[in-house]
Write an enzyme that holds these catalytic residues in place. Structure first.
Site, PDB file in Angstrom:
ATOM      1  N   GLY A  28      48.211  -2.320  77.788  1.00 46.95           N
ATOM      2  CA  GLY A  28      48.178  -2.825  79.156  1.00 46.95           C
ATOM      3  C   GLY A  28      47.994  -4.328  79.128  1.00 46.95           C
ATOM      4  O   GLY A  28      48.400  -4.997  78.185  1.00 46.95           O
ATOM      5  N   LEU A  74      48.278  -0.633  64.995  1.00 42.97           N
ATOM      6  CA  LEU A  74      48.575   0.749  64.617  1.00 42.97           C
ATOM      7  C   LEU A  74      47.410   1.669  64.992  1.00 42.97           C
ATOM      8  O   LEU A  74      47.133   2.641  64.312  1.00 42.97           O
ATOM      9  CB  LEU A  74      48.861   0.858  63.113  1.00 42.97           C
ATOM     10  CG  LEU A  74      50.211   0.319  62.634  1.00 42.97           C
ATOM     11  CD1 LEU A  74      50.353   0.502  61.134  1.00 42.97           C
ATOM     12  CD2 LEU A  74      51.373   1.011  63.361  1.00 42.97           C
ATOM     13  N   THR A 108      53.461 -16.354  85.721  1.00 42.56           N
ATOM     14  CA  THR A 108      54.874 -15.961  85.837  1.00 42.56           C
ATOM     15  C   THR A 108      54.930 -14.447  85.999  1.00 42.56           C
ATOM     16  O   THR A 108      55.363 -13.732  85.096  1.00 42.56           O
ATOM     17  CB  THR A 108      55.683 -16.401  84.597  1.00 42.56           C
ATOM     18  OG1 THR A 108      55.035 -15.888  83.411  1.00 42.56           O
ATOM     19  CG2 THR A 108      55.760 -17.906  84.503  1.00 42.56           C
ATOM     20  N   ARG A 148      45.084 -13.636  72.182  1.00 41.01           N
ATOM     21  CA  ARG A 148      44.695 -12.271  72.496  1.00 41.01           C
ATOM     22  C   ARG A 148      43.510 -12.317  73.452  1.00 41.01           C
ATOM     23  O   ARG A 148      42.522 -12.997  73.172  1.00 41.01           O
ATOM     24  CB  ARG A 148      44.285 -11.527  71.230  1.00 41.01           C
ATOM     25  CG  ARG A 148      45.386 -11.304  70.217  1.00 41.01           C
ATOM     26  CD  ARG A 148      44.818 -10.780  68.917  1.00 41.01           C
ATOM     27  NE  ARG A 148      43.907 -11.738  68.303  1.00 41.01           N
ATOM     28  CZ  ARG A 148      43.075 -11.455  67.297  1.00 41.01           C
ATOM     29  NH1 ARG A 148      43.014 -10.232  66.820  1.00 41.01           N
ATOM     30  NH2 ARG A 148      42.293 -12.396  66.792  1.00 41.01           N
ATOM     31  N   GLU A 149      43.605 -11.610  74.561  1.00 35.10           N
ATOM     32  CA  GLU A 149      42.457 -11.556  75.460  1.00 35.10           C
ATOM     33  C   GLU A 149      41.283 -10.927  74.717  1.00 35.10           C
ATOM     34  O   GLU A 149      41.426  -9.936  74.013  1.00 35.10           O
ATOM     35  CB  GLU A 149      42.796 -10.759  76.712  1.00 35.10           C
ATOM     36  CG  GLU A 149      43.793 -11.474  77.603  1.00 35.10           C
ATOM     37  CD  GLU A 149      43.910 -10.831  78.966  1.00 35.10           C
ATOM     38  OE1 GLU A 149      42.864 -10.672  79.634  1.00 35.10           O
ATOM     39  OE2 GLU A 149      45.024 -10.494  79.365  1.00 35.10           O
ATOM     40  N   GLU A 190      51.894 -19.898  74.001  1.00 38.45           N
ATOM     41  CA  GLU A 190      50.566 -19.516  73.506  1.00 38.45           C
ATOM     42  C   GLU A 190      50.633 -18.134  72.875  1.00 38.45           C
ATOM     43  O   GLU A 190      51.469 -17.311  73.248  1.00 38.45           O
ATOM     44  CB  GLU A 190      49.533 -19.544  74.648  1.00 38.45           C
ATOM     45  CG  GLU A 190      49.913 -18.791  75.901  1.00 38.45           C
ATOM     46  CD  GLU A 190      49.585 -17.307  75.840  1.00 38.45           C
ATOM     47  OE1 GLU A 190      48.797 -16.928  74.950  1.00 38.45           O
ATOM     48  OE2 GLU A 190      50.117 -16.552  76.659  1.00 38.45           O
ATOM     49  N   CYS A 229      50.198  -9.323  79.417  1.00 34.52           N
ATOM     50  CA  CYS A 229      51.264  -9.825  78.542  1.00 34.52           C
ATOM     51  C   CYS A 229      52.301  -8.776  78.168  1.00 34.52           C
ATOM     52  O   CYS A 229      53.477  -8.905  78.522  1.00 34.52           O
ATOM     53  CB  CYS A 229      50.659 -10.434  77.274  1.00 34.52           C
ATOM     54  SG  CYS A 229      49.653 -11.898  77.575  1.00 34.52           S
ATOM     55  N   LYS A 277      58.184 -16.247  71.703  1.00 30.20           N
ATOM     56  CA  LYS A 277      57.040 -15.677  72.427  1.00 30.20           C
ATOM     57  C   LYS A 277      57.329 -14.253  72.886  1.00 30.20           C
ATOM     58  O   LYS A 277      56.540 -13.323  72.652  1.00 30.20           O
ATOM     59  CB  LYS A 277      56.702 -16.568  73.630  1.00 30.20           C
ATOM     60  CG  LYS A 277      55.703 -15.961  74.617  1.00 30.20           C
ATOM     61  CD  LYS A 277      54.343 -15.717  73.992  1.00 30.20           C
ATOM     62  CE  LYS A 277      53.381 -15.173  75.039  1.00 30.20           C
ATOM     63  NZ  LYS A 277      52.052 -14.909  74.473  1.00 30.20           N
ATOM     64  N   LYS A 310      41.423  -3.558  77.392  1.00 29.00           N
ATOM     65  CA  LYS A 310      40.918  -3.670  76.027  1.00 29.00           C
ATOM     66  C   LYS A 310      39.499  -4.201  76.104  1.00 29.00           C
ATOM     67  O   LYS A 310      39.084  -4.741  77.149  1.00 29.00           O
ATOM     68  CB  LYS A 310      41.807  -4.587  75.177  1.00 29.00           C
ATOM     69  CG  LYS A 310      41.846  -6.025  75.676  1.00 29.00           C
ATOM     70  CD  LYS A 310      42.803  -6.884  74.859  1.00 29.00           C
ATOM     71  CE  LYS A 310      42.285  -7.148  73.466  1.00 29.00           C
ATOM     72  NZ  LYS A 310      43.118  -8.131  72.737  1.00 29.00           N
TER      73      LYS A 310
END
Length: 431
Positions: free
Chosen positions: A257, A250, A86, A154-155, A151, A260, A204, A320
């Protein structure tokens, strides 16, 4: 239940493999023949730790298979997850064209009751749209339900997040749909939130927007810490120990980036605009994040004077660690800015590849961090890969033209780097 997962990207493949691990028989469907062939051979089209081993395991067990045959896959399935992309449109809203296509396909080819589940991240009200699209496409009347089951992956941590989730959110308009989905996840030990589809859809977006807000907040504080000579890490520790705040997200740096946060915060803002509601805090979150990578560049300019013809080593491309995803990655924006200032750039990342827009005569992709650092006037650390902590920095210093480290993720020990002889600056963090 016979389960179909439509879309074999990051979310779809992870969803399919975790359901297979939970003991269900799953089919993954995609129109991309090359992607399906890759999965059938036991290889992932993206990098995610632990998933490829799970793929090989369940191809062998027979719990999972992959196909491009839409009609047969829909007919043979009882529960259908929609896991297609999306992407953001120019106005920030979510593009639902792929969701609509799947809904129309289901409507045309359904041969009995189907539970259709939106797993894709979609705006509030999408469940109603999917219901309408299915009805419009039906050639024969068959009963169905449409539910929302967002969902929270976390990647880089998708497998543990899916196997040991904090919660499962089920948005359903019928008790039957809610019971089916609850049964699907019965072996997971976590709270199950059963609510309306609209509420599930908003949960979400609200979750990701809140986390993005924490990131932008600590990044704003880091700028003040730089002015006051205060260590932002200690500030984050001090406030993070408050259970009302928590320590996650934090970590000051060069901004968030990925696929999401940028997309979801923008989509939530667009939803608010469509309903004549201002979310001014989120407008600032986006503004802060877009400018955050410039803070590191400013530090480099202050130290080096000019970046023209300076060799800058960039360590890390992915947004990340533990993923190869470079979508909205701050490193990409930093490299573009370096090129605008006529710098010479060498780049290393353990898994992420240089995107086509960064293929340039002044950009050299390197196989090792040492190769990238050789002869450099400065190094920018843009992704906190653990391997960068284990670089022999004392030896590397001898091969750099000028030993400057600008740590965009505050991952190195400032005092140790200074003791070795580096000029070290982080984001709100220095010795």
């Amino acid at each position: 239940m016979s389960i179909l997962v439509v879309g074999t990207g990051y979310v779809g493949t992870t969803t399919a493999l975790v359901l297979a691990e939970l003991g269900w028989r799953v089919t993954g469907l995609d129109t991309d023949d090359s992607k399906i062939k890759l999965l059938q051979q036991g290889s992932l089209p993206f990098y995610e730790d632990g998933l490829e081993a799970l793929l090989k395991k369940h191809l062998q067990s027979g719990n999972i298979r992959f196909t491009t045959k839409t009609v047969k896959a829909i007919e043979q399935s009882d529960l259908i997850f929609i896991c297609v992309g999306t992407p953001s449109q120019q106005d920030g809203s979510a593009d639902l064209r792929y969701v609509k296509q799947v809904a129309m396909d289901i409507g045309r080819h359904m041969n009995g009751y189907k539970l259709i589940v939106n797993k894709s991240t979609v705006p509030v009200g999408t469940q109603e749209k999917v219901t309408r699209w299915v009805l419009e496409a039906q050639t024969r009347t068959h009963p169905f339900d449409v539910a929302s089951n967002p969902e929270f992956l976390r990647e880089g941590k998708a497998l543990p997040d899916a196997m040991y989730p904090d919660r499962v959110v089920i948005g359903a308009s019928s008790d039957h749909a809610a019971k089916l989905l609850k049964a699907l996840y019965q072996s997971l030990k976590c709270p199950v939130v059963i609510t309306t589809p609209k509420t599930a859809e908003l949960i979400k977006y609200a979750a990701n927007a809140f986390l993005a807000t924490k990131v932008s907040y600590i990044n704003e504080l880091a700028k003040l810490c730089d002015k006051l000579g205060i260590n932002v890490k200690e500030v984050a520790q001090g406030i993070g120990l408050d259970p009302r705040i928590g320590s996650s997200f934090l970590q000051a740096g060069i901004g968030y980036g990925g696929s999401c946060f940028p997309k979801d915060v923008s989509a939530l803002l667009q939803t608010a605009n469509e309903h004549d509601t201002e979310l001014r805090l989120l407008e600032q979150v986006i503004s802060i994040n877009r400018a955050q990578h410039q803070h590191l560049l400013h530090k480099a300019r202050q130290r080096l004077g000019t970046l023209v013809h300076k060799k800058i080593a960039v360590l890390g491309l992915a947004f990340k660690p533990d993923t190869d995803d470079i979508r909205e990655a701050p490193a990409v924006n930093i490299i573009k800015s370096l090129l605008d200032e006529k710098a010479i750039v060498s780049v290393h990342d353990p898994v992420a590849k240089l995107p086509p827009e960064l293929v340039h005569v002044s950009v050299t992709p390197c196989n090792t961090p040492e190769q990238a650092l050789y002869g450099a006037d400065a190094v920018f650390i843009c992704t906190e890969w653990k391997s960068y902590q284990h670089i022999d920095w004392e030896r590397i210093k001898r091969y750099m033209n000028d030993p400057n480290i600008f740590d965009g993720r505050n991952m190195l020990d400032a005092r140790l780097m200074a003791a070795i002889g580096f000029h070290y600056q982080g984001i709100g963090y220095q010795c």
